[in-house]
Enzyme design. Structure first.
Site, PDB file in Angstrom:
ATOM      1  CD  GLU A 163      68.269  65.871  36.661  1.00 25.67           C
ATOM      2  OE1 GLU A 163      68.967  65.489  35.728  1.00 25.67           O
ATOM      3  OE2 GLU A 163      68.247  64.999  37.495  1.00 25.67           O
ATOM      4  CE  LYS A 202      72.277  63.803  36.064  1.00 26.55           C
ATOM      5  NZ  LYS A 202      72.306  62.605  35.354  1.00 26.55           N
ATOM      6  CE  LYS A 250      71.071  58.480  29.026  1.00 29.70           C
ATOM      7  NZ  LYS A 250      69.477  58.579  29.205  1.00 29.70           N
ATOM      8  NE  ARG A 294      80.719  45.511   8.110  1.00 29.33           N
ATOM      9  CZ  ARG A 294      79.675  45.925   7.303  1.00 29.33           C
ATOM     10  NH1 ARG A 294      79.014  45.199   6.534  1.00 29.33           N
ATOM     11  NH2 ARG A 294      79.032  47.338   7.609  1.00 29.33           N
ATOM     12  CG  ASP A 312      65.076  64.754  34.566  1.00 29.20           C
ATOM     13  OD1 ASP A 312      64.828  64.413  33.504  1.00 29.20           O
ATOM     14  OD2 ASP A 312      64.957  63.777  35.730  1.00 29.20           O
TER      15      ASP A 312
END
Length: 287
Positions: A202, A173, A141, A108, A223
């Site tokens: 950004e 940002k 992420k 597994r 963005d």
């Protein structure tokens, strides 16, 4: 073209996943495998075939020797393919030969690593092949601890790597700009503090574009721009400062990718590559 803003993750070594393998073993076998240990004898042997059950891109095989060593398994791994190999249903990836008990105990964990990383590589491959003139970028992420493996899987599939971590490259940002007082001040402060490091800026509207270009970052990130604003921004950046790289993010849909694909060398960052992953169907068939 280098597929990454900083040094891309083109390979992984045991130090990148040894701790994860150790944690996986502690999680899955805290006191042995009571089912296997009850039913099978330690002297029973087998041959197990690692087999693709669907189309995709293979990734993660480097984990296998580490897993065998960590478990002390009396098993030999015979590798048929390498990471990056295209898979179709029925493709044999390799075989394990040796102790049946050891194979059952690691099955597994082995599959979790390879199915997960192959799923990411497959995600990246599908998008990169459909839009070859775009730089399909990953994001941060990722599951904690899996960052380097996930980015390696993206690269293996044909995608590109954004910064590996917060130390590699600056990304300004709105909060950073607000602290500095202006876009130009923010870029200059970070540049002075970190000479030699790339800076990405950004922006979220055309009203910021002139100052963004004047501040001369390495990358300008558009963005959540509309298609029409994206086109205007790309035209102005290429005209006024062609050395600045351009990246788009936010709400990237298939239609948006088709629209962006008419431009050359535009980066598109997609958290989807790593945070929405379906395990690739790979099995370990024990004979």
């Amino acid at each position: 073209m280098i597929r990454g803003y900083t040094t891309p993750v083109t390979e992984i070594s045991e130090k990148d996943f040894e701790a994860l393998v150790t944690l996986a073993l502690e999680e899955d076998l805290p006191a042995g495998d009571i089912t296997t240990d009850s039913l099978f004898n330690s002297n029973e042997n087998c041959k197990a075939v690692l087999l693709a059950k669907e189309e995709g891109v293979l990734c993660g095989l480097a984990v296998l020797p580490c897993l065998i060593r960590k478990t002390g398994a009396d098993v030999k791994w015979n590798q048929t393919l390498s990471d990056g190999a295209p898979l179709s249903k029925g493709t044999i990836i390799g075989t394990l030969e040796g102790s049946l008990v050891d194979v059952l105990k690691m099955e597994r964990i082995l599959l979790n690593f390879i199915q997960y990383l192959s799923g990411i590589a497959t995600n990246a491959s599908k998008v990169a092949k459909e839009f070859p003139n775009l730089l399909i970028l990953d994001t941060r992420k990722t599951l904690p601890g899996y960052r380097k493996l996930a980015k390696y899987a993206v690269y293996t599939g044909g995608g590109a790597n954004h910064r590996l971590n917060l130390s590699e490259m600056a990304m300004l940002k709105d909060n950073h700009v607000a602290k500095a007082g202006s876009i130009q001040s923010a870029v200059q402060i970070v540049r002075n503090a970190n000479p030699g490091k790339k800076i990405e800026l950004e922006i979220d509207g055309l009203s910021q574009l002139s100052e963004a270009i004047a501040s001369n970052p390495d990358i300008i990130l558009l963005d959540n721009f509309s298609d029409s604003d994206t086109e205007k921004a790309i035209e102005l950046i290429k005209e006024q400062s062609p050395k600045i790289r351009i990246e788009c993010s936010g709400g990237i849909t298939p239609d948006k990718l088709k629209f962006l694909s008419k431009f050359q060398d535009i980066g598109v960052s997609m958290g989807y590559l790593t945070h929405t992953v379906k395990f690739l169907d790979i099995s370990l068939d024990i004979k």
